[in-house]
Design a protein around this motif. Structure first.
Motif, PDB file in Angstrom:
ATOM      1  N   PRO A  14      53.885  46.649  11.035  1.00  0.00           N
ATOM      2  CA  PRO A  14      52.480  46.995  10.812  1.00  0.00           C
ATOM      3  C   PRO A  14      52.094  47.074   9.334  1.00  0.00           C
ATOM      4  O   PRO A  14      50.947  46.787   8.988  1.00  0.00           O
ATOM      5  N   GLU A  15      53.035  47.432   8.470  1.00  0.00           N
ATOM      6  CA  GLU A  15      52.711  47.526   7.041  1.00  0.00           C
ATOM      7  C   GLU A  15      52.337  46.158   6.471  1.00  0.00           C
ATOM      8  O   GLU A  15      51.395  46.035   5.683  1.00  0.00           O
ATOM      9  N   ILE A  16      53.066  45.140   6.858  1.00  0.00           N
ATOM     10  CA  ILE A  16      52.791  43.791   6.358  1.00  0.00           C
ATOM     11  C   ILE A  16      51.431  43.309   6.858  1.00  0.00           C
ATOM     12  O   ILE A  16      50.613  42.805   6.088  1.00  0.00           O
ATOM     13  N   PHE A  17      51.163  43.474   8.144  1.00  0.00           N
ATOM     14  CA  PHE A  17      49.878  43.028   8.687  1.00  0.00           C
ATOM     15  C   PHE A  17      48.721  43.846   8.135  1.00  0.00           C
ATOM     16  O   PHE A  17      47.628  43.329   7.929  1.00  0.00           O
ATOM     17  N   PHE A  26      39.465  43.637   5.786  1.00  0.00           N
ATOM     18  CA  PHE A  26      39.369  44.018   7.194  1.00  0.00           C
ATOM     19  C   PHE A  26      40.024  45.379   7.361  1.00  0.00           C
ATOM     20  O   PHE A  26      41.232  45.515   7.298  1.00  0.00           O
ATOM     21  N   THR A  27      39.217  46.433   7.544  1.00  0.00           N
ATOM     22  CA  THR A  27      39.731  47.799   7.600  1.00  0.00           C
ATOM     23  C   THR A  27      40.459  48.079   8.913  1.00  0.00           C
ATOM     24  O   THR A  27      40.278  47.371   9.915  1.00  0.00           O
ATOM     25  N   GLU A  28      41.255  49.136   8.907  1.00  0.00           N
ATOM     26  CA  GLU A  28      41.970  49.569  10.109  1.00  0.00           C
ATOM     27  C   GLU A  28      40.970  49.899  11.221  1.00  0.00           C
ATOM     28  O   GLU A  28      41.180  49.556  12.378  1.00  0.00           O
ATOM     29  N   GLU A  29      39.866  50.543  10.849  1.00  0.00           N
ATOM     30  CA  GLU A  29      38.831  50.887  11.839  1.00  0.00           C
ATOM     31  C   GLU A  29      38.230  49.621  12.456  1.00  0.00           C
ATOM     32  O   GLU A  29      38.046  49.548  13.672  1.00  0.00           O
ATOM     33  N   LYS A  76      58.947  34.643  18.728  1.00  0.00           N
ATOM     34  CA  LYS A  76      58.803  35.976  18.142  1.00  0.00           C
ATOM     35  C   LYS A  76      59.855  36.187  17.059  1.00  0.00           C
ATOM     36  O   LYS A  76      59.545  36.646  15.956  1.00  0.00           O
ATOM     37  N   GLN A  77      61.098  35.838  17.356  1.00  0.00           N
ATOM     38  CA  GLN A  77      62.175  36.012  16.373  1.00  0.00           C
ATOM     39  C   GLN A  77      61.928  35.172  15.128  1.00  0.00           C
ATOM     40  O   GLN A  77      62.161  35.628  14.006  1.00  0.00           O
ATOM     41  N   LYS A  78      61.452  33.954  15.304  1.00  0.00           N
ATOM     42  CA  LYS A  78      61.153  33.085  14.166  1.00  0.00           C
ATOM     43  C   LYS A  78      60.051  33.692  13.297  1.00  0.00           C
ATOM     44  O   LYS A  78      60.162  33.746  12.075  1.00  0.00           O
ATOM     45  N   LEU A  79      58.992  34.166  13.925  1.00  0.00           N
ATOM     46  CA  LEU A  79      57.894  34.783  13.194  1.00  0.00           C
ATOM     47  C   LEU A  79      58.382  36.007  12.429  1.00  0.00           C
ATOM     48  O   LEU A  79      58.084  36.176  11.246  1.00  0.00           O
ATOM     49  N   LEU A  80      59.135  36.870  13.096  1.00  0.00           N
ATOM     50  CA  LEU A  80      59.618  38.093  12.443  1.00  0.00           C
ATOM     51  C   LEU A  80      60.577  37.774  11.295  1.00  0.00           C
ATOM     52  O   LEU A  80      60.590  38.473  10.291  1.00  0.00           O
ATOM     53  N   SER A  81      61.358  36.699  11.427  1.00  0.00           N
ATOM     54  CA  SER A  81      62.308  36.354  10.372  1.00  0.00           C
ATOM     55  C   SER A  81      61.614  35.875   9.101  1.00  0.00           C
ATOM     56  O   SER A  81      62.141  36.023   8.005  1.00  0.00           O
ATOM     57  N   MET A  82      60.430  35.286   9.217  1.00  0.00           N
ATOM     58  CA  MET A  82      59.736  34.767   8.034  1.00  0.00           C
ATOM     59  C   MET A  82      58.582  35.662   7.586  1.00  0.00           C
ATOM     60  O   MET A  82      57.957  35.409   6.565  1.00  0.00           O
ATOM     61  N   LEU A  83      58.341  36.741   8.305  1.00  0.00           N
ATOM     62  CA  LEU A  83      57.187  37.580   8.041  1.00  0.00           C
ATOM     63  C   LEU A  83      57.213  38.221   6.649  1.00  0.00           C
ATOM     64  O   LEU A  83      56.197  38.246   5.965  1.00  0.00           O
TER      65      LEU A  83
END
Length: 86
Positions: A14-17, A26-29, A76-83
């Motif tokens: 969540p910190e990266i996004f 684009f705020t959290e709200e 999902k694993q590919k996305l998380l590995s390069m995030l």
């Protein structure tokens, strides 16, 4: 993880996004409000019509600022590995 009405949404890294959303102003709200079921009722019914070649489920929020797409575990694993580099 956060809750919108009766729905729980799990956010990976969540910190990266959050940083990406902040760069776009684009705020959290605004992000959480993008999941408002009252505003998205029509979009939810249209979501099945937007399936991709792979059969993935796509959902575009009514404000067009959030896109949700189902992915396979290996995607999902590919996305998380390069995030973190993203």
């Amino acid at each position: 993880m956060f809750q919108v009405k009766n729905c729980f949404i799990y956010a990976y890294d969540p910190e990266i996004f959050e940083k990406i959303r902040r760069l776009d102003g684009f705020t959290e709200e605004q992000f959480i409000n993008s999941f408002n079921s009252g505003n998205n009722r029509r979009q939810v019914f249209k979501a099945g019509q937007a399936s991709g070649k792979s059969g993935s489920f796509f959902f575009f929020s009514d404000n067009r600022r959030v896109v949700i797409k189902t992915i396979l575990p290996d995607e999902k694993q590919k996305l998380l590995s390069m995030l973190s580099e993203y």
